[in-house]
Design a protein around this motif. Structure first.
Motif, PDB file in Angstrom:
ATOM      1  N   ALA A  21       0.688  -1.269   0.006  1.00  0.00           N
ATOM      2  CA  ALA A  21      -0.195  -0.232   0.127  1.00  0.00           C
ATOM      3  C   ALA A  21       0.488   1.387   0.290  1.00  0.00           C
ATOM      4  O   ALA A  21      -0.098   2.690  -0.427  1.00  0.00           O
ATOM      5  CB  ALA A  21      -0.996   0.213   1.455  1.00  0.00           C
ATOM      6  N   ALA A  22       1.934   0.609  -0.268  1.00  0.00           N
ATOM      7  CA  ALA A  22       2.471   2.505  -0.096  1.00  0.00           C
ATOM      8  C   ALA A  22       2.936   3.057  -1.237  1.00  0.00           C
ATOM      9  O   ALA A  22       3.274   2.833  -2.366  1.00  0.00           O
ATOM     10  CB  ALA A  22       4.493   1.364   0.756  1.00  0.00           C
ATOM     11  N   GLU A  23       2.743   4.240  -1.124  1.00  0.00           N
ATOM     12  CA  GLU A  23       3.135   5.614  -2.169  1.00  0.00           C
ATOM     13  C   GLU A  23       4.478   4.771  -2.873  1.00  0.00           C
ATOM     14  O   GLU A  23       4.241   4.629  -3.866  1.00  0.00           O
ATOM     15  CB  GLU A  23       3.323   7.254  -1.685  1.00  0.00           C
ATOM     16  N   GLU A  24       5.195   4.916  -2.649  1.00  0.00           N
ATOM     17  CA  GLU A  24       6.592   3.907  -3.576  1.00  0.00           C
ATOM     18  C   GLU A  24       6.030   3.285  -4.165  1.00  0.00           C
ATOM     19  O   GLU A  24       6.766   3.393  -5.530  1.00  0.00           O
ATOM     20  CB  GLU A  24       7.973   3.597  -2.955  1.00  0.00           C
ATOM     21  N   VAL A  25       5.277   2.349  -3.700  1.00  0.00           N
ATOM     22  CA  VAL A  25       5.311   0.661  -4.723  1.00  0.00           C
ATOM     23  C   VAL A  25       4.028   1.279  -5.730  1.00  0.00           C
ATOM     24  O   VAL A  25       4.560   0.932  -6.866  1.00  0.00           O
ATOM     25  CB  VAL A  25       4.812  -0.245  -4.090  1.00  0.00           C
ATOM     26  N   THR A  98      -1.707 -11.106 -11.902  1.00  0.00           N
ATOM     27  CA  THR A  98      -1.908 -10.427 -10.059  1.00  0.00           C
ATOM     28  C   THR A  98      -2.092  -8.671 -10.316  1.00  0.00           C
ATOM     29  O   THR A  98      -2.560  -8.102  -9.928  1.00  0.00           O
ATOM     30  CB  THR A  98      -1.750 -11.026  -8.975  1.00  0.00           C
ATOM     31  N   ALA A  99      -1.216  -8.401 -10.601  1.00  0.00           N
ATOM     32  CA  ALA A  99      -0.682  -7.430 -11.343  1.00  0.00           C
ATOM     33  C   ALA A  99      -0.917  -6.377 -12.149  1.00  0.00           C
ATOM     34  O   ALA A  99      -1.769  -4.810 -11.761  1.00  0.00           O
ATOM     35  CB  ALA A  99       1.026  -7.315 -11.607  1.00  0.00           C
ATOM     36  N   ALA A 100      -2.027  -7.349 -12.769  1.00  0.00           N
ATOM     37  CA  ALA A 100      -3.372  -6.455 -13.704  1.00  0.00           C
ATOM     38  C   ALA A 100      -4.397  -6.038 -13.318  1.00  0.00           C
ATOM     39  O   ALA A 100      -4.406  -4.487 -13.840  1.00  0.00           O
ATOM     40  CB  ALA A 100      -3.074  -7.128 -14.355  1.00  0.00           C
ATOM     41  N   ALA A 101      -4.682  -6.329 -11.877  1.00  0.00           N
ATOM     42  CA  ALA A 101      -5.437  -5.304 -11.331  1.00  0.00           C
ATOM     43  C   ALA A 101      -5.136  -3.635 -11.285  1.00  0.00           C
ATOM     44  O   ALA A 101      -5.754  -3.316 -10.815  1.00  0.00           O
ATOM     45  CB  ALA A 101      -6.185  -5.850 -10.067  1.00  0.00           C
ATOM     46  N   VAL A 106      -4.613  -4.411  -5.873  1.00  0.00           N
ATOM     47  CA  VAL A 106      -3.632  -5.544  -5.318  1.00  0.00           C
ATOM     48  C   VAL A 106      -3.591  -5.485  -3.731  1.00  0.00           C
ATOM     49  O   VAL A 106      -2.982  -6.344  -2.613  1.00  0.00           O
ATOM     50  CB  VAL A 106      -1.750  -5.683  -5.915  1.00  0.00           C
ATOM     51  N   ALA A 107      -3.065  -4.160  -3.217  1.00  0.00           N
ATOM     52  CA  ALA A 107      -2.876  -4.090  -1.360  1.00  0.00           C
ATOM     53  C   ALA A 107      -4.448  -4.194  -1.061  1.00  0.00           C
ATOM     54  O   ALA A 107      -4.134  -4.281  -0.109  1.00  0.00           O
ATOM     55  CB  ALA A 107      -2.615  -1.984  -2.001  1.00  0.00           C
ATOM     56  N   GLY A 108      -5.072  -4.097  -1.671  1.00  0.00           N
ATOM     57  CA  GLY A 108      -5.817  -4.196  -0.668  1.00  0.00           C
ATOM     58  C   GLY A 108      -6.888  -5.358  -0.827  1.00  0.00           C
ATOM     59  O   GLY A 108      -7.575  -5.977  -0.484  1.00  0.00           O
ATOM     60  N   GLN A 109      -6.712  -6.665  -1.960  1.00  0.00           N
ATOM     61  CA  GLN A 109      -6.963  -7.655  -2.044  1.00  0.00           C
ATOM     62  C   GLN A 109      -5.974  -8.200  -0.835  1.00  0.00           C
ATOM     63  O   GLN A 109      -6.463  -9.047  -0.225  1.00  0.00           O
ATOM     64  CB  GLN A 109      -6.595  -8.557  -2.865  1.00  0.00           C
ATOM     65  N   ALA A 110      -4.571  -7.687  -0.969  1.00  0.00           N
ATOM     66  CA  ALA A 110      -4.219  -8.426  -0.124  1.00  0.00           C
ATOM     67  C   ALA A 110      -4.315  -8.208   1.301  1.00  0.00           C
ATOM     68  O   ALA A 110      -4.591  -8.952   2.505  1.00  0.00           O
ATOM     69  CB  ALA A 110      -2.387  -7.734  -0.192  1.00  0.00           C
ATOM     70  N   ARG A 111      -4.497  -6.753   1.854  1.00  0.00           N
ATOM     71  CA  ARG A 111      -5.191  -6.634   2.897  1.00  0.00           C
ATOM     72  C   ARG A 111      -6.585  -7.521   3.543  1.00  0.00           C
ATOM     73  O   ARG A 111      -6.419  -8.175   4.776  1.00  0.00           O
ATOM     74  CB  ARG A 111      -5.208  -5.070   3.011  1.00  0.00           C
TER      75      ARG A 111
END
Length: 213
Positions: A21-25, A98-101, A106-111
């Motif tokens: 979820a980091a801005e850098e990513v 997975t990244a295509a979303a 991706v961050a939301g799904q993982a959380r």
């Protein structure tokens, strides 16, 4: 041991969720990562799968086959250091899928998966098995599979941190399990003599015995 493994996994997964979820990513999503042939987004997708896949495996159907140990899970791998091996091509393809979303999704799904697992893992028995979905017919004990996810979390947290210049690190408990599994896998694959050379006599380490991934 069950409680320690599950706690270590959840700590590593929590760090992955925060990093994803980091801005850098998000800012570097389409750029090259430190891994050849993989974008930051693809690497993030691969890291996210170490959270997402636990739920998928838990929901798979098991039939009672002899469980694969976390050590054998890694010791038998071939082509790990060859960029165009079938193993690595498959990893990159699944990661980019997975990244295509996109970074936010991706961050939301993982959380969301991590939050559910924080509740679910505490309710699963020590002898719980999971289906290894990418190897049909194979099973692992849940705690054994979580040890492999500690490996993936430790390795790819480090990769993603270096790729985007983030200021965080893998939790010590997650890292300790990852090192234990990989060293045991090296002993299984190459034998103790070769591992001794890798640890103490690198000039004799012809097989790069500690290189497992």
């Amino acid at each position: 041991m069950t409680e320690e493994i599950r706690k270590a996994y959840l700590l590593g997964a929590e760090q992955a969720v925060h990093l994803l979820a980091a801005e850098e990513v998000a800012r570097c999503w389409g750029e090259k990562s430190v891994l050849p042939g993989m974008t930051v987004g693809g690497l993030a997708g691969h890291l996210a799968r170490s959270v997402l896949q636990v739920e998928w495996f838990l929901d798979g159907e098991t039939v009672g086959t002899e469980p694969v140990s976390p050590v054998r899970y890694y010791a038998r791998l071939v082509g790990t250091s060859v960029p165009d091996s079938a193993l690595n091509v498959g990893v990159r393809a699944r990661s980019e899928e997975t990244a295509a979303a996109g970074s936010v999704a991706v961050a939301g799904q993982a959380r969301a998966a991590w939050q559910r697992l924080a509740q679910r893992l505490s309710q699963e028995p020590a002898d719980r098995r999971v289906a290894v979905l990418h190897r049909p017919g194979e099973e692992m004990l849940l705690d054994g599979y979580l040890q492999t996810r500690c490996v993936e979390l430790a390795v790819h947290l480090d990769d993603l941190i270096l790729s985007v210049g983030a200021q965080c690190r893998t939790p010590d408990a997650t890292l300790a399990i990852a090192v234990d599994v990989l060293v045991a896998a090296a002993r299984d694959r190459h034998g103790d003599h070769a591992v001794l050379h890798a640890l103490a006599r690198r000039e004799r380490d012809a097989d790069q015995a500690l290189r497992m991934l």
